[in-house]
Design an enzyme around this catalytic site. Structure first.
Site, PDB file in Angstrom:
ATOM      1  N   PRO A  17       0.835  -1.208   0.000  1.00  0.00           N
ATOM      2  CA  PRO A  17       0.000   0.000   0.000  1.00  0.00           C
ATOM      3  C   PRO A  17       0.865   1.251   0.000  1.00  0.00           C
ATOM      4  O   PRO A  17       1.845   1.328   0.742  1.00  0.00           O
ATOM      5  CB  PRO A  17      -0.801  -0.123   1.300  1.00  0.00           C
ATOM      6  CG  PRO A  17       0.046  -0.984   2.186  1.00  0.00           C
ATOM      7  CD  PRO A  17       0.728  -1.951   1.266  1.00  0.00           C
ATOM      8  N   GLN A  71      -6.866  -0.852   4.254  1.00  0.00           N
ATOM      9  CA  GLN A  71      -5.903  -0.450   5.281  1.00  0.00           C
ATOM     10  C   GLN A  71      -6.361   0.854   5.937  1.00  0.00           C
ATOM     11  O   GLN A  71      -6.696   1.822   5.254  1.00  0.00           O
ATOM     12  CB  GLN A  71      -4.504  -0.261   4.709  1.00  0.00           C
ATOM     13  CG  GLN A  71      -3.478  -0.068   5.828  1.00  0.00           C
ATOM     14  CD  GLN A  71      -2.069   0.122   5.326  1.00  0.00           C
ATOM     15  OE1 GLN A  71      -1.726   1.179   4.844  1.00  0.00           O
ATOM     16  NE2 GLN A  71      -1.233  -0.918   5.458  1.00  0.00           N
ATOM     17  N   CYS A 101       3.319   3.800   8.978  1.00  0.00           N
ATOM     18  CA  CYS A 101       3.521   5.072   8.278  1.00  0.00           C
ATOM     19  C   CYS A 101       4.409   5.998   9.104  1.00  0.00           C
ATOM     20  O   CYS A 101       4.094   6.307  10.261  1.00  0.00           O
ATOM     21  CB  CYS A 101       2.194   5.757   8.001  1.00  0.00           C
ATOM     22  SG  CYS A 101       2.399   7.371   7.192  1.00  0.00           S
ATOM     23  N   HIS A 170       7.900  -3.620   7.244  1.00  0.00           N
ATOM     24  CA  HIS A 170       8.835  -2.794   6.475  1.00  0.00           C
ATOM     25  C   HIS A 170      10.132  -2.746   7.276  1.00  0.00           C
ATOM     26  O   HIS A 170      10.137  -2.348   8.436  1.00  0.00           O
ATOM     27  CB  HIS A 170       8.283  -1.388   6.261  1.00  0.00           C
ATOM     28  CG  HIS A 170       9.139  -0.545   5.364  1.00  0.00           C
ATOM     29  ND1 HIS A 170       8.711  -0.101   4.133  1.00  0.00           N
ATOM     30  CD2 HIS A 170      10.411  -0.096   5.505  1.00  0.00           C
ATOM     31  CE1 HIS A 170       9.691   0.594   3.560  1.00  0.00           C
ATOM     32  NE2 HIS A 170      10.727   0.609   4.387  1.00  0.00           N
ATOM     33  N   ASP A 203      12.988  -2.226  -0.297  1.00  0.00           N
ATOM     34  CA  ASP A 203      14.111  -2.272  -1.251  1.00  0.00           C
ATOM     35  C   ASP A 203      14.061  -3.434  -2.237  1.00  0.00           C
ATOM     36  O   ASP A 203      15.105  -3.887  -2.705  1.00  0.00           O
ATOM     37  CB  ASP A 203      15.452  -2.330  -0.508  1.00  0.00           C
ATOM     38  CG  ASP A 203      15.713  -1.117   0.362  1.00  0.00           C
ATOM     39  OD1 ASP A 203      15.044  -0.092   0.137  1.00  0.00           O
ATOM     40  OD2 ASP A 203      16.553  -1.196   1.266  1.00  0.00           O
ATOM     41  N   ARG A 226       7.618   1.156  -4.071  1.00  0.00           N
ATOM     42  CA  ARG A 226       7.968   2.175  -5.065  1.00  0.00           C
ATOM     43  C   ARG A 226       8.463   1.609  -6.390  1.00  0.00           C
ATOM     44  O   ARG A 226       8.242   2.203  -7.443  1.00  0.00           O
ATOM     45  CB  ARG A 226       9.022   3.111  -4.462  1.00  0.00           C
ATOM     46  CG  ARG A 226       8.487   3.990  -3.330  1.00  0.00           C
ATOM     47  CD  ARG A 226       9.613   4.633  -2.528  1.00  0.00           C
ATOM     48  NE  ARG A 226      10.352   3.657  -1.738  1.00  0.00           N
ATOM     49  CZ  ARG A 226      11.469   3.924  -1.094  1.00  0.00           C
ATOM     50  NH1 ARG A 226      12.002   5.141  -1.181  1.00  0.00           N
ATOM     51  NH2 ARG A 226      12.080   2.992  -0.373  1.00  0.00           N
TER      52      ARG A 226
END
Length: 317
Positions: A17, A71, A101, A170, A203, A226
């Site tokens: 997300p 989410q 976040c 993450h 990554d 990304r």
């Protein structure tokens, strides 16, 4: 096959997300190219609890996006649970609590990664969400607030004990933001101790790297953020650099069509730009007109220019 509660996930690689990125058209494109399931971009429970139309619009989805995870983020237990019950009526497959976040306006208010500073309270939120819902509840976390408080093992344990059915991790702290390198060793540590499915994130720039990360860390699944922008092929083990310009154009125009259907011609094209810049990145066929394309306000003109470039290339070859 990964199972999250009663929900079967048809694959192990999916799009993470991303605020301002993972809207319904983009999720649809990702699913079409192999993403195993879909996450909405995170939505404020404060806004959902009062029935905000803007907040609710972020939860619109197409059936082909399923399994679909809504989410949400917030910091007040009662409001989070109330919002979760409200959006359950929209029939998602899973509801995920964002605890990752790092944005200042989110985390400094105790939401997102701010919840990592109150792991027992976060566990209570998960526990109450589980009681209120008849669908799986999951969570996304980071490794901690900063390097002096990397409490990911404690947090993941408490969440599992509270009834969470999967955890996405993450591999960075809040302090790192998106800088430095994701710590996959820490993600592997979580996987080694937890029984619920664990998804690693951070990554991952290619399908091959996703495979390697999965094998080395033993995680159940991998999320790509990304590096999937303008590159849905990453979920299909197709290297973008090997694609013809015609294939790039075809996918770009399919994405544009979904944007127009969802948001209208003008806004749909505006939203496509952040993807378009990545779709056409390093493509010499459109380099002379790149800036013009990214400023385009008429979708039909954009289509005409891309098709003209494509036709010119066909004539040359």
């Amino acid at each position: 096959m990964i199972r999250i509660g009663s929900v079967e996930i048809p694959g192990w690689l999916a799009m993470s997300p991303m605020a301002g990125i993972s809207d319904s058209p983009t999720r649809t494109m990702a699913r079409r190219y192999g993403s195993a399931f879909s996450y909405t971009e995170f939505v404020s429970t404060d806004s959902l609890a009062v029935g905000s139309k803007k907040a609710l619009s972020l939860l619109r989805f197409r059936e082909e996006e399923r399994p679909i995870t809504f989410q949400i983020f917030g910091n007040k237990l009662e409001i989070i649970v109330d919002a979760a019950k409200r959006i359950r009526e929209l029939n998602p497959d899973i509801i995920d609590l964002n605890m990752g976040c790092p944005a200042r306006n989110v985390s400094m208010r105790g939401s997102g990664v701010g919840l990592l500073r109150k792991p027992v309270y976060a566990g209570k939120i998960i526990e109450e969400m589980r009681k209120a819902l008849d669908i799986p509840v999951t969570a996304k976390i980071r490794l901690g607030w900063d390097d002096t408080s990397r409490n990911y093992m404690e947090v993941s344990r408490i969440l599992e004990e509270s009834g969470v059915m999967a955890i996405s991790v993450h591999g960075r702290t809040r302090e790192m933001g998106y800088s430095g390198k994701a710590d996959w060793d820490a993600i592997a540590d979580i996987k080694s101790e937890r029984k619920v499915p664990i998804f690693g994130n951070g990554d991952v720039s290619s399908y091959e790297e996703a495979v390697r990360r999965k094998e080395e860390s033993k995680v159940d699944g991998v999320l790509v953020g990304r590096n999937s922008i303008g590159n849905p092929w990453i979920f299909s083990n197709i290297k973008k650099e090997d694609l013809s310009f015609e294939e790039i154009v075809s996918t770009t125009l399919s994405h544009l069509q979904l944007m127009r259907e969802t948001f209208g011609d003008k806004y749909g094209l505006i939203l496509l730009r952040k993807h378009l810049v990545r779709y056409i990145q390093s493509r010499k066929e459109v380099e002379p007109m790149r800036l013009e394309l990214l400023k385009m306000e008429d979708p039909e003109k954009l289509i005409a220019i891309l098709q003209e470039a494509q036709n010119s290339l066909s004539l040359v070859s």
